[in-house]
Scaffold this motif. Sequence first.
Motif, mmCIF file in Angstrom:
data_model
loop_
_atom_site.group_PDB
_atom_site.id
_atom_site.type_symbol
_atom_site.label_atom_id
_atom_site.label_comp_id
_atom_site.label_asym_id
_atom_site.label_seq_id
_atom_site.Cartn_x
_atom_site.Cartn_y
_atom_site.Cartn_z
ATOM 1 N N UNK A 208 13.501 -0.502 0.290
ATOM 2 C CA UNK A 208 12.264 -0.246 1.020
ATOM 3 C C UNK A 208 11.094 -0.738 0.185
ATOM 4 N N UNK A 209 9.959 -0.958 0.821
ATOM 5 C CA UNK A 209 8.799 -1.523 0.140
ATOM 6 C C UNK A 209 8.348 -0.619 -0.997
ATOM 7 N N UNK A 210 7.896 -1.236 -2.062
ATOM 8 C CA UNK A 210 7.556 -0.529 -3.305
ATOM 9 C C UNK A 210 6.578 0.617 -3.075
ATOM 10 N N UNK A 211 7.000 1.822 -3.482
ATOM 11 C CA UNK A 211 6.171 3.028 -3.408
ATOM 12 C C UNK A 211 5.606 3.269 -2.010
ATOM 13 N N UNK A 212 6.387 2.927 -0.981
ATOM 14 C CA UNK A 212 5.898 3.011 0.392
ATOM 15 C C UNK A 212 6.778 3.979 1.184
ATOM 16 N N UNK A 213 6.285 5.201 1.368
ATOM 17 C CA UNK A 213 7.065 6.229 2.066
ATOM 18 C C UNK A 213 7.273 5.885 3.535
ATOM 19 N N UNK A 214 6.292 5.245 4.157
ATOM 20 C CA UNK A 214 6.432 4.846 5.563
ATOM 21 C C UNK A 214 7.556 3.835 5.731
ATOM 22 N N UNK A 215 7.633 2.887 4.805
ATOM 23 C CA UNK A 215 8.714 1.899 4.829
ATOM 24 C C UNK A 215 10.065 2.581 4.664
ATOM 25 N N UNK A 216 10.135 3.563 3.764
ATOM 26 C CA UNK A 216 11.377 4.308 3.553
ATOM 27 C C UNK A 216 11.794 5.029 4.835
ATOM 28 N N UNK A 217 10.871 5.740 5.453
ATOM 29 C CA UNK A 217 11.181 6.461 6.691
ATOM 30 C C UNK A 217 11.680 5.505 7.770
ATOM 31 N N UNK A 218 11.024 4.365 7.878
ATOM 32 C CA UNK A 218 11.409 3.375 8.887
ATOM 33 C C UNK A 218 12.832 2.876 8.661
ATOM 34 N N UNK A 219 13.166 2.553 7.389
ATOM 35 C CA UNK A 219 14.521 2.071 7.075
ATOM 36 C C UNK A 219 15.571 3.156 7.329
ATOM 37 N N UNK A 220 15.235 4.389 6.988
ATOM 38 C CA UNK A 220 16.191 5.481 7.199
ATOM 39 C C UNK A 220 16.426 5.712 8.687
ATOM 40 N N UNK A 221 15.348 5.795 9.452
ATOM 41 C CA UNK A 221 15.490 6.044 10.897
ATOM 42 C C UNK A 221 16.320 4.955 11.569
#
Length: 385
Positions: A142-155
């Motif tokens: 996921x994008x560096x230090x990006x919680x929104x990117x993490x959530x998107x990849x997980x979902x």
Amino acid sequence: MNQLPKKLLNVLENRKKEDTFRSLNSLDGLIDFLSNDYLGFATNETLFSKTFQLLLTESIASNGSGGSRLLSGNHKLYQKLEPLLAAFYKSNAALVFNSGYDANMGLFSALPQRGDLVFYDEFVHASIREGIRMSNAKAYSFLHNNLSSLEERINLNTARNENEDFAVYIVSESVFSMDGDSPDLKALAKFSKSNGYNLIVDEAHAVGVLGKNGEGLITELGLENDVFARTVTFGKAFGCHGAAILGSEDLKDYLVNFAKPFIYTTALTPHTLATIITAHEYINELGKESKATLKEHIEFFKNQLKVHKIDGSFIPSDTPIQGCIVAGSKKVKQVSKKLIDKGFNVKAILSPTVPEGQERLRICLHSFNSKEEIGLLVKLLAGFI
């Protein structure tokens, strides 16, 4: 003598053509703005003396461990060190590995199973990525230090995961080795805990430097009970060698049984363990002034960047790791050479270690650098970049 196969020689030649060829150089006598020895522990004479005294007190005169820990190498200093580490870092258990690379390889190759999902920050250590690659889990950055990117990849990837029973692991670092920045660990921990995910944090560049007693950023933030596992290493601010995985007793038992870099390697020497023990026991005595000086040097360095109007070339960081972006392998190597010619040991970091176009000078600040040295370094940089 047999030569490399032609296709491998071609790979080396391409490295030279692309100006990304690596070689081993001795740069003794230069002013150190390169090493990870942030507090000067690697050359601390008091630490050296106290380590020797510990070996005498324990009546240890062994040069080596004699084998892996599951065979003959589980000598008595391990029984002293691991409980000490667990208490120091406020963890239930600690398992010592021979290096940070071994620790991450062991953890990530053994832990995630087929059907599990691993989501890792795109800038995590190579050892983490290699360990994940050796597991049977599916992994996504996921994008560096990006919680929104993490959530998107997980979902996206949990929705299409065909396995009914699977674990989710989230992987980040508390201080990133090339940028010197940190994620929002409180938000990351809250997100992981609320969803039942397992958060793993590499604290290699935080321990010794951050935290009231050098316990790292996780403990400083009070998140030790919200993190599934931590990697701590001793070859940086603690000035010695080795690493440990921190977590539950069950995790320790699992790694002892399934982590191959732990099972199939000769245990660390008694002297190495004695140094780790001494560094942790005396960090308040030996490191209190060094930590304060280091913090002062970081603030002074950043102020000098503003004075010389080159702060815009640096990645924002409040840690000893300061990254100066000089795009292009050829150009960044030229600047590094100019600094070396002036007596300053500053390393050029090239792609693929960092993304292409993000080549940089990785400047490491230390408690033992003087303000005069720091000021001159910044002044030279302003002229070179």
